[in-house]
Each structure stands twice: as structure tokens, then as C-alpha cells.
Design a protein around this motif. Sequence first.
Motif, PDB file in Angstrom:
ATOM      1  N   GLU A   1     -48.947  22.755-134.921  1.00 52.33           N
ATOM      2  CA  GLU A   1     -47.638  22.114-134.804  1.00 52.33           C
ATOM      3  C   GLU A   1     -47.061  22.239-133.402  1.00 52.33           C
ATOM      4  O   GLU A   1     -45.983  21.723-133.122  1.00 52.33           O
ATOM      5  N   SER A   2     -47.760  22.952-132.532  1.00 50.00           N
ATOM      6  CA  SER A   2     -47.323  23.086-131.147  1.00 50.00           C
ATOM      7  C   SER A   2     -48.553  23.339-130.289  1.00 50.00           C
ATOM      8  O   SER A   2     -49.651  23.587-130.803  1.00 50.00           O
ATOM      9  N   ILE A   3     -48.355  23.276-128.973  1.00 56.12           N
ATOM     10  CA  ILE A   3     -49.449  23.449-128.025  1.00 56.12           C
ATOM     11  C   ILE A   3     -49.316  24.833-127.383  1.00 56.12           C
ATOM     12  O   ILE A   3     -48.251  25.170-126.857  1.00 56.12           O
ATOM     13  N   PRO A   4     -50.369  25.653-127.422  1.00 59.28           N
ATOM     14  CA  PRO A   4     -50.259  27.005-126.852  1.00 59.28           C
ATOM     15  C   PRO A   4     -50.097  26.978-125.334  1.00 59.28           C
ATOM     16  O   PRO A   4     -50.547  26.048-124.652  1.00 59.28           O
TER      17      PRO A   4
ATOM     18  N   GLN B   1     -48.377  12.601-126.739  1.00 55.81           N
ATOM     19  CA  GLN B   1     -48.424  13.086-128.120  1.00 55.81           C
ATOM     20  C   GLN B   1     -49.875  13.352-128.513  1.00 55.81           C
ATOM     21  O   GLN B   1     -50.791  12.650-128.089  1.00 55.81           O
ATOM     22  N   VAL B   2     -50.067  14.387-129.349  1.00 55.08           N
ATOM     23  CA  VAL B   2     -51.393  14.803-129.793  1.00 55.08           C
ATOM     24  C   VAL B   2     -51.428  14.744-131.319  1.00 55.08           C
ATOM     25  O   VAL B   2     -50.472  15.146-131.991  1.00 55.08           O
ATOM     26  N   LEU B   3     -52.534  14.258-131.865  1.00 53.81           N
ATOM     27  CA  LEU B   3     -52.664  14.079-133.311  1.00 53.81           C
ATOM     28  C   LEU B   3     -53.311  15.311-133.939  1.00 53.81           C
ATOM     29  O   LEU B   3     -54.407  15.720-133.557  1.00 53.81           O
ATOM     30  N   ASN B   4     -52.630  15.914-134.934  1.00 56.16           N
ATOM     31  CA  ASN B   4     -53.221  17.061-135.621  1.00 56.16           C
ATOM     32  C   ASN B   4     -53.985  16.620-136.860  1.00 56.16           C
ATOM     33  O   ASN B   4     -54.048  15.420-137.188  1.00 56.16           O
TER      34      ASN B   4
ATOM     35  N   GLN C   1     -50.306  14.000-138.015  1.00 53.33           N
ATOM     36  CA  GLN C   1     -48.967  14.066-137.444  1.00 53.33           C
ATOM     37  C   GLN C   1     -49.075  14.058-135.926  1.00 53.33           C
ATOM     38  O   GLN C   1     -49.920  14.747-135.353  1.00 53.33           O
ATOM     39  N   TRP C   2     -48.181  13.287-135.288  1.00 45.86           N
ATOM     40  CA  TRP C   2     -48.142  13.257-133.835  1.00 45.86           C
ATOM     41  C   TRP C   2     -47.252  14.389-133.336  1.00 45.86           C
ATOM     42  O   TRP C   2     -46.081  14.451-133.656  1.00 45.86           O
ATOM     43  N   ILE C   3     -47.836  15.271-132.548  1.00 52.42           N
ATOM     44  CA  ILE C   3     -47.141  16.434-132.004  1.00 52.42           C
ATOM     45  C   ILE C   3     -46.796  16.160-130.538  1.00 52.42           C
ATOM     46  O   ILE C   3     -47.668  15.824-129.734  1.00 52.42           O
ATOM     47  N   ASN C   4     -45.537  16.285-130.184  1.00 57.82           N
ATOM     48  CA  ASN C   4     -45.106  16.047-128.818  1.00 57.82           C
ATOM     49  C   ASN C   4     -45.630  17.125-127.872  1.00 57.82           C
ATOM     50  O   ASN C   4     -45.682  18.308-128.230  1.00 57.82           O
TER      51      ASN C   4
END
Length: 331
Positions: free
Chosen positions: A14-17, A233-236, A240-243
Motif C-alpha cells: 500500500e506504500s513504497i518503501p 502510480q504503481v499497480l499492486n 489498486q493504483w498506489i501513488n
Amino acid sequence: MSESCVPVCGGAFESIPIIDLEDAFSEDEALRRALAQQIRVACMDVGFFYVKNHGISQHCLDEVLKVNKEYYSLPAEEKMKLYHMTTPNFRGYSPPLEANIQPGNKGDLHEGFRIGWEEKSGHPVIQNASSDGVMAGANVWPDTPEDFRTACMDYYHAALSIGKKLFCLFALALDLPETYFNDKTVYSAATMRTLHYPPQPDAPDDKILGIGAHTDFVCFTILWQQIGIEALQVLNSHEQWINVPPLPGTLVINLGDQFARWTNDIFKSTVHRAINRNIVDRYSIALFFSTDYEVNIEPMHTCVTAERPAAYPAITAGEYVKQRLKAMYNE
């Protein structure tokens, strides 16, 4: 299969490290290995991560942004003098809506300028064609802005140094010797694109995005994003598209399809897109890292078992990049 090739989770992030690169330059091997462990988790879980303490100066970033703002404000006919379809291997300028990376869309609403490796100072030099293979070709440079080449080359070589260091950390993350990629990255097969995304605050057509959903086709990408302007945006795995907002003092690293092939899909090449829903222009710079173009890309022995057989045939890095670029521009 080695312990480092056991997937961590299913990509339901749900987030980017955010990873601090300070220890990448430490002489303490234990610190470098601990950092590689963090990168391993990010590569298996997300395929994207931020890095801070990367070493590129704010002055370098300010200068390359300045010249690109100037360049992209030039008349279209001036920019088209270096149209990339008339130069070797896509070097030079590409206009808006020419590429369409997501099948079914109507085009990617961005313009870009592509360069490859050359010496930072002195006269532009092309690397030896025998080492460049199918991707051989000299860079082309606009006359205006006057300092366009200098600013772009300063950034290119600064980011190139980060990429070389990351290859060492990726090797450790895969339980390989730290120097594993050294002889595969002798000729700095890295291509850079400066990018300009016009604003789309109320876009009526969702088939025209800044760049459509895609994966990168190199080993990994180093992305600089303009602060204050969200678009990536990245797709998980839950669709879901994660900003991925630009964070001060950071760069974004994302893995590409070559690393996915090399690691037999242990490292993730994650789908992403960019949409500039702001009311102002957006600028970014992507440096795409491949191996030397003559290197074969095929699953590593540490990531292949009877239960997980090799999923990909061997192909040279240069041929793979060229095939993907041709598909991107419908050539």
C-alpha cells in the motif's frame, strides 16, 4: 533455491518503501549486506523503492530541470530537427502522442529526449560499436539551450554512479558475489530520457494518459520526479493504483523486465503509469539501466529449481531492448 530467492509476499503493498543508501558507500561489508537485505525485500514485495542519501547534488538537479524547461518550451519544428525516428536507435526527440505503450490506448501524452552513454567532458564520443551491438548510435544534441548537453551529462553520470552501486547491492541481495555484475556492465548500457508531461487536469478521455500502464524493459530505472507534482502510480496485486509522490531528497528505483527474466520472476517488474492531473507542466528524468548489450539475459542458476524451472529463453540485452522499443513506437 537460495534463501534470497524466496518471495516475501504477494505484492499487496500500500506504500513504497524508503531506503537510505548511506551504507552503500561504507567499507563495512556487514552494513552493505544489511542494506542489500532491505533492497531484497523491496524487490520481491513491491519492485519499487525510494532511495535517499543518493549523492546527486541539488545544484545538478536544478540545472538539468532548468535546461529541460527551456528545451521543451521551444517551437515544435525546432525540436523535430532531432526527431528520434531519423537518428540511430531512437536517440533524440519524441513528440507527444507518438508512443502508445498500453495496448488499447490512444497515445502517451508526453514528449521526451533520449540519450545514451558518452564521455562527460570533451567532445562527444560514441562507445565502440562492437560493444554497443544492435543499439549502436551516437547521441544528438540541440543547439538551444546552449548548456543542454552539459547539464544532461552531469546528471547522467551522477545517476550512472548510483546505478553501478545498485548493481553491487542487487548482487548481494541475490546471494551472489558483490562484483557479479561488474563484467556485465563495462560499457554503461544506460539510456536516459528527459520527459515533459503537459497538464491534464480534466482529461475527458481515459485512453490518453501521460504514459499508459506498462513495465520497464531494462534491469532497473532510476527516476527523478519534480517536487510538488504527483503523477506516478504503481499497480499492486489487488489491482489498486498506489501513488508514488515525489519526496524531497529522493529518487525512485523500479525494477524492469530484464531483472525479472534474470531472476526467474523472483524480483518483481511492477506495472506503473503516469497521469499529470495537475494544472502545471510536469518534468521527470528516467535513467534506464541495462547490462552491456551483448550480455545474454537468462534465468540465474540461483533462481531456478525443479519446482521453479526457467521461464525465459536467453536473449541478448541489446536485442531485447530494441525489440521493445520497436513495439513501443509501432515500428
